[in-house]
Design an enzyme around this catalytic site. Structure first.
Site, PDB file in Angstrom:
ATOM      1  CB  SER A 295      -0.865   0.033   1.255  1.00 52.27           C
ATOM      2  OG  SER A 295      -0.100   0.491   2.356  1.00 52.27           O
ATOM      3  CG  ASP A 296       1.674   5.742  -1.594  1.00 51.97           C
ATOM      4  OD1 ASP A 296       2.638   5.871  -0.809  1.00 51.97           O
ATOM      5  OD2 ASP A 296       1.543   6.458  -2.599  1.00 51.97           O
ATOM      6  CB  CYS A 297       3.593   5.623   3.205  1.00 50.39           C
ATOM      7  SG  CYS A 297       4.952   4.583   2.627  1.00 50.39           S
TER       8      CYS A 297
END
Ligand code: NAG
Ligand code: NAG
Ligand code: NAG
Ligand code: NAG
Ligand code: NAG
Ligand code: NAG
Length: 773
Positions: A295-297
């Site tokens: 996942s993106d942060c």
């Protein structure tokens, strides 16, 4: 040798010893140490077993709590099994980067080769160069790992989102607006970075793991108060299929990237990190992603905290895990998976599935094969980082990317010996950070344009004119300098203050008083001036294009550590520029279009102009693919080029179309075999009319007889870089497949092949191909 010499050499010896000890003690902690009798017996350490067996053995030894701890990006060690900590988040967009948590630079290895920002490298249209950059970064990454500077070899690069809107702050990170270019970039770079051959063969162990991001339709960061964490990208099936998805599909299917990262935004109301159809059905099952999804942060947190798509954080982590996210960047899994399990939203087998993808990858990187020094890449020494060869590649990349936009009356190149004095003006002339772009690492050494020019012309005088681009404060001083020297070179444009992550532009013109400064300097100078633009995104510089007192314009992107040398080599004619713009340069009036409107195709009813060279037919400052050279090149389609492709009608399933005037064939029902037969090769003769040798990318486009029913104005179908001496000519062959290169996508997302005329275009030449049945 005197006493002093003796003391000195013993000191040196001690220093050397200390350094050796340091290097040895810096060997990264590793799993499956053969010297450790307990780990020796573990099945997961047995390299003769297949990886899936080793992974299930390791998972079977973990408690539920230990498993949960392994699903965020910073994973702790499991001392009782001899497994060290692992950091999933590292970056290598254009060189090993210090962004993320996996890479540590220090005294022993303080820096890494800093290549040009991707948008400039893309302008070379040279996949071989893209591959070699990836490969070089991988060598430096392994050298860092071998010396104990990396507790991760998973790089969340490249960024292959389409540069849809010229204002996007992260457009600089991408290979531009064209899906074919972005796809080829993804494949070449990923193969290099993962250690595969240029044609995609894997030798065994992965050198590093590469991640294509941000999946998908992510190309707005923060515009007019609308930010990426809440943005719902409304995307049509047609645009999805022929614009936003192709780079990701190629990245996984051909590049064999071992990671895809889901993005912050929603697509049609669903956060991408919660979208099962996107992550599991498409990326994992249909495309065959052999690796993991990150996942993106904090994207999972935002599903609850920003959009309230999820009602609780437990729900958010459940959505993500069920959709196919394997590694969460952040702390959400650690903190909320336990209670999600208790509430019955998630089962332990969901966790095992994600963990199995994650651990398989660590094993494929060789991280459970014992002593790192004994790995195939274990002998890459620190001296490989910033080696002469690597630094030369950074120079070559900048040289091949830089685009000559204007060269009235051969203003360039300048003849060094004829220059008695040189005036260098502008905030980007001597500011190392402005050359490096974002997601950079500490560079080996930066040669600014000023330094490079000073080393060629002794009498070089400099004035910044402004402290940051836009904040012009020294107009009278700059004018004074301009009027007192032979030649003036200005270094203007943007830096990370105007375009960056989480910050989009609202204008396309040069910021602040730059235009005034340039015009005043041009007016005062004795000869037409040279303007060098440092920027990621495009600029409306119509005033400069039209001003005869500005003789030449170069666009140098963010050219990396060797950018100054590259610019100087072009200015003095040691390198013949060949770069071509990978994005359309729109006029300022384009900013009337809301950045939030995702539609690629124009809508004449409302005056919406469409986006990119593929659809937009409005005014441009410079077109996609534009770029001059010191040589003149001409093209010819070879006489023997095919003019017809025969489609055996009795083999073809029923025709289908959204256009009543054209018979079109559904590519999916034509099938792999029939499509395999529909091949044609376009041969193009290219000649360099001189006066200089040069590398020249040949771009081949296709078009339809009309743009009705959502057909494209044109589409790049292939490109090849050729090196030609002055006066030399060659033939370039483009193998084309009708199903892939001449097809189009209908509004329902289905890909079809139109019967009838198609046109191939190179330069100002066209060649007709008929599809007949
Ligand atoms: C590793 O696995 C192979 C195949 O199952 C087995 O023959 C061998 O004994 C194992 N080695 C060790 C050290 O356990
Ligand atoms: C989680 O479980 C609760 C209670 O059973 C249920 O109301 C909710 O819809 C579930 N959420 C997800 C994402 O499965
Ligand atoms: C610059 O000056 C140095 C010493 O003053 C001289 O050796 C050198 O040749 C000069 N270089 C050029 C390019 O004029
Ligand atoms: C612009 O320059 C002036 C004078 O040096 C300075 O006071 C001001 O802070 C600068 N503004 C910005 C945005 O850098
Ligand atoms: C060279 O370029 C000029 C200007 O674009 C053009 O008019 C001319 O035809 C070209 N010459 C050749 C030989 O291609
Ligand atoms: C088309 O396919 C049919 C069936 O396989 C075959 O009989 C016929 O000869 C083919 N025609 C051409 C022109 O290839």
């Amino acid at each position: 040798m005197g006493t002093r010499g003796l003391i000195f050499s013993s000191a040196l010896l001690l220093l050397l010893l200390a350094r050796t000890v340091l290097v040895i003690s810096a060997t990264p902690p590793f799993a499956c140490d053969p010297a450790n009798p307990s780990t020796r017996t573990f099945g997961f350490c047995n390299t003769t077993l297949p990886i899936d067996k080793r992974v299930s053995d390791l998972i079977s030894r973990l408690t539920l709590e230990e498993k949960i701890q392994q699903l965020d990006d910073e994973t702790p060690a499991i001392p009782r099994l001899g497994v060290p900590k692992y950091n999933w988040w590292s970056e290598a967009l254009h060189g090993v980067s210090s962004w993320g948590h996996g890479i540590h630079f220090d005294r022993i290895i303080p820096s890494a080769t800093s290549f040009p920002q991707v948008i400039l490298t893309a302008a070379s249209f040279n996949p071989d160069l893209w591959y070699r950059i990836g490969q070089t970064i991988a060598v430096e990454a392994r050298a860092l790992y071998n010396a104990g500077h990396a507790d991760g070899l998973t790089f969340w690069s490249p960024n292959v989102n389409i540069f849809r809107d010229p204002r996007w702050g992260r457009g600089q990170e991408t290979p531009g607006e064209d899906p074919v270019t972005a796809s080829k970039y993804a494949v070449a770079f990923v193969r290099g970075l993962q250690g595969d051959s240029p044609t995609g063969e894997r030798s065994g162990q992965l050198m590093t793991s590469s991640c294509c991001k941000h999946f998908t339709a992510y190309d707005l960061d923060n515009w007019n108060g609308i930010n990426r964490h809440i943005f719902n990208a409304k995307v049509t099936a047609q645009d999805m299929e022929d614009t936003f998805q192709p780079p990701f599909k190629s990245c996984v299917e051909e590049g064999r990237a071992t990671c895809v990262m889901c993005s912050y935004n929603e697509v049609n109301g669903v956060p991408t990190c919660a979208d099962y159809n996107l992550l599991t059905k498409q990326a994992k099952k249909e495309w065959g992603l052999d690796g993991y999804i990150a996942s993106d942060c904090a994207a999972v947190d935002y599903m609850y905290g920003a959009t309230h798509y999820a009602k609780t954080l437990e729900e958010a982590v459940s959505y993500a895990l069920k959709a196919g996210v394997d590694i969460n960047c952040g702390k959400a899994m650690k903190q909320h998976l336990g209670s999600a399990i208790q509430k019955g939203n998630i089962s332990e087998s969901d966790i095992d599935k994600a963990l199995s993808n994650a651990l398989s990858l660590r094993m494929k990187l060789g991280l459970f094969n014992g002593d790192p020094q004994k790995l195939p890449s274990g002998d890459i020494p620190p001296s490989q980082v910033c080696s002469t060869q690597h630094k030369n590649l950074a120079l070559q990349a900048a040289q091949e990317g830089i685009v000559l936009l204007k060269n009235n009356g051969n203003t360039l190149p300048l003849v060094k010996s004829k220059i008695t004095s040189l005036g260098v003006i502008g905030p980007n002339a001597d500011a190392p950070p402005s050359l490096l772009g974002n997601y950079n690492g500490p560079p080996c050494e930066v040669i600014t344009p000023l330094k490079a020019l000073q080393s060629s012309v002794n009498n070089t005088r400099f004035i910044a004119g402004s402290n940051v681009p836009g904040n012009v404060t020294q107009i009278p001083e700059a004018v004074q300098l301009a009027s007192s020297v032979d030649y003036v070179i200005m270094f203007m444009g943007l830096d990370q203050h105007q375009e960056r992550e989480a910050f989009d532009r609202t204008d396309l013109v040069l910021p602040g008083m730059q235009q005034t400064l340039i015009s005043k300097v041009a007016e005062a100078a004795k000869k037409p001036i040279i303007l060098v633009l440092i920027s990621g995104g495009p600029l409306d510089i119509t005033f400069a294009k039209d001003d005869p007192r500005i003789g030449a314009i170069l666009w140098a992107g963010f050219p990396g550590e060797a950018g100054g040398s590259a610019i100087s080599s072009i200015i003095f004619g040691d390198h013949n520029p060949g770069g071509k713009l990978p994005v359309t340069w729109y006029p300022q009036e384009f900013t009337k279009v809301p950045m939030t409107d995702m539609r690629m195709r124009p809508d004449p009813a409302t005056g919406y102009p469409g986006r990119s060279y593929r659809f937009y037919t409005g005014k441009t400052v410079y077109q996609f693919g534009y770029g001059l050279s010191y040589s003149n090149y001409s093209y010819e389609f070879e006489a023997e080029a095919a003019t017809s492709i025969y489609l055996n009608n009795s083999l073809s399933p029923q025709a289908t179309s959204n256009d009543p005037n054209t018979l079109s064939y559904d590519i999916a029902s034509l099938g792999f075999h029939t499509c395999g037969e529909l091949k044609v090769s376009a041969k193009v003769g290219v000649k360099n009319h001189g006066p200089m040798a040069g590398k020249h990318p040949v771009l081949l486009f296709s078009r339809w007889p009309s743009t009705e029913h959502g057909r494209l104005v044109k589409q790049l179908v292939g490109f090849q870089s050729v090196h030609l001496e002055a006066g030399e000519s060659t033939k370039v062959e483009f193998p084309l497949s009708a199903c892939e290169h001449l097809s189009r996508v209908m509004d329902d997302g289905r890909r079809v092949l139109d019967k009838g005329s198609h046109f191939l275009i190179v330069g100002d030449k066209e060649h007709e191909i008929n599809i007949v049945s």
